[in-house]
Design a protein around this motif. Structure first.
Motif, PDB file in Angstrom:
ATOM      1  N   SER A 198      40.624  46.454  41.011  1.00  0.00           N
ATOM      2  CA  SER A 198      41.100  46.059  42.337  1.00  0.00           C
ATOM      3  C   SER A 198      42.240  46.951  42.808  1.00  0.00           C
ATOM      4  CB  SER A 198      41.531  44.594  42.351  1.00  0.00           C
ATOM      5  OG  SER A 198      42.554  44.361  41.420  1.00  0.00           O
ATOM      6  N   GLN A 210      50.970  43.781  46.695  1.00  0.00           N
ATOM      7  CA  GLN A 210      50.297  43.009  45.645  1.00  0.00           C
ATOM      8  C   GLN A 210      50.575  41.527  45.885  1.00  0.00           C
ATOM      9  OE1 GLN A 210      48.394  44.570  43.397  1.00  0.00           O
ATOM     10  NE2 GLN A 210      48.977  46.526  44.298  1.00  0.00           N
ATOM     11  N   HIS A 211      49.546  40.721  45.861  1.00  0.00           N
ATOM     12  CA  HIS A 211      49.663  39.272  46.000  1.00  0.00           C
ATOM     13  C   HIS A 211      49.035  38.630  44.761  1.00  0.00           C
ATOM     14  CE1 HIS A 211      50.791  39.733  50.242  1.00  0.00           C
ATOM     15  NE2 HIS A 211      49.903  40.711  50.253  1.00  0.00           N
ATOM     16  N   ALA A 212      49.181  37.321  44.625  1.00  0.00           N
ATOM     17  CA  ALA A 212      48.669  36.632  43.437  1.00  0.00           C
ATOM     18  C   ALA A 212      47.167  36.818  43.263  1.00  0.00           C
ATOM     19  CB  ALA A 212      48.997  35.140  43.512  1.00  0.00           C
ATOM     20  N   ARG A 213      46.405  36.746  44.344  1.00  0.00           N
ATOM     21  CA  ARG A 213      44.946  36.794  44.222  1.00  0.00           C
ATOM     22  C   ARG A 213      44.302  38.016  44.857  1.00  0.00           C
ATOM     23  NH1 ARG A 213      43.182  30.501  44.901  1.00  0.00           N
ATOM     24  NH2 ARG A 213      44.457  29.784  43.157  1.00  0.00           N
ATOM     25  N   HIS A 214      45.094  38.836  45.547  1.00  0.00           N
ATOM     26  CA  HIS A 214      44.505  40.013  46.189  1.00  0.00           C
ATOM     27  C   HIS A 214      45.559  41.093  46.402  1.00  0.00           C
ATOM     28  CE1 HIS A 214      46.237  37.939  49.660  1.00  0.00           C
ATOM     29  NE2 HIS A 214      46.232  39.112  50.275  1.00  0.00           N
ATOM     30  N   THR A 215      45.091  42.273  46.716  1.00  0.00           N
ATOM     31  CA  THR A 215      45.950  43.378  47.131  1.00  0.00           C
ATOM     32  C   THR A 215      45.628  43.639  48.593  1.00  0.00           C
ATOM     33  OG1 THR A 215      45.885  44.339  44.918  1.00  0.00           O
ATOM     34  CG2 THR A 215      46.556  45.790  46.702  1.00  0.00           C
ATOM     35  N   SER A 216      46.667  43.764  49.421  1.00  0.00           N
ATOM     36  CA  SER A 216      46.432  44.000  50.843  1.00  0.00           C
ATOM     37  C   SER A 216      46.878  45.400  51.227  1.00  0.00           C
ATOM     38  CB  SER A 216      47.163  42.963  51.701  1.00  0.00           C
ATOM     39  OG  SER A 216      48.562  43.093  51.544  1.00  0.00           O
ATOM     40  N   ASP A 233      36.994  43.662  50.344  1.00  0.00           N
ATOM     41  CA  ASP A 233      36.371  42.341  50.333  1.00  0.00           C
ATOM     42  C   ASP A 233      36.465  41.679  51.710  1.00  0.00           C
ATOM     43  OD1 ASP A 233      35.586  42.291  47.577  1.00  0.00           O
ATOM     44  OD2 ASP A 233      37.710  42.089  47.088  1.00  0.00           O
ATOM     45  N   ARG A 250      40.146  41.544  46.458  1.00  0.00           N
ATOM     46  CA  ARG A 250      40.416  40.461  45.500  1.00  0.00           C
ATOM     47  C   ARG A 250      40.765  41.044  44.135  1.00  0.00           C
ATOM     48  NH1 ARG A 250      35.458  38.917  46.618  1.00  0.00           N
ATOM     49  NH2 ARG A 250      35.299  37.959  48.648  1.00  0.00           N
ATOM     50  N   ARG A 251      41.710  40.380  43.476  1.00  0.00           N
ATOM     51  CA  ARG A 251      42.058  40.780  42.103  1.00  0.00           C
ATOM     52  C   ARG A 251      40.943  40.359  41.170  1.00  0.00           C
ATOM     53  NH1 ARG A 251      47.310  41.860  40.305  1.00  0.00           N
ATOM     54  NH2 ARG A 251      48.599  42.439  42.068  1.00  0.00           N
ATOM     55  N   VAL A 269      38.900  38.722  38.194  1.00  0.00           N
ATOM     56  CA  VAL A 269      38.938  37.421  37.514  1.00  0.00           C
ATOM     57  C   VAL A 269      39.161  37.672  36.023  1.00  0.00           C
ATOM     58  CG1 VAL A 269      37.589  35.361  36.960  1.00  0.00           C
ATOM     59  CG2 VAL A 269      37.377  36.431  39.202  1.00  0.00           C
TER      60      VAL A 269
END
Length: 92
Positions: free
Chosen positions: A4, A26-32, A57, A76-77, A79
């Motif tokens: 990701s 960087q965010h908890a569930r995705h990179t923007s 995504d 999305r980061r 899983v």
């Protein structure tokens, strides 16, 4: 480096190569990835920009009279690669 992060860096680099100024978070569930879109942007460049963000995504464009146009994309980061990712209290 997780896939990701590699994808986000690749998208940001390709948008920069097209003349857009990018920023990545960087965010908890995705990179923007965000990029300011200058006025005017030639049609051919728009096509190239859309080809790049189509690899994300999710992507979109926010436009306002006050802040101009901001293109965004999210990756999305990955899983976790464990057998059970449901979390505490939900394990077998």
């Amino acid at each position: 480096m997780p896939v990701s992060e590699t994808s986000a860096e690749d998208i940001a680099a390709r948008l920069s190569a097209l003349g857009l100024t990018t920023r990545t978070e960087q965010h908890a569930r995705h990179t923007s990835i965000e990029a300011e879109v200058p006025e005017p942007l030639p049609a051919e460049t728009w096509r190239e920009v859309l080809e790049v963000v189509a690899e994300a995504d999710q992507f979109g464009l926010v436009a306002s009279k006050l802040n101009g146009r901001t293109l965004w994309a999210a990756i999305r980061r990955a899983v976790p690669a464990t057998g059970d990712v449901r979390g505490p209290g939900h394990q077998r």
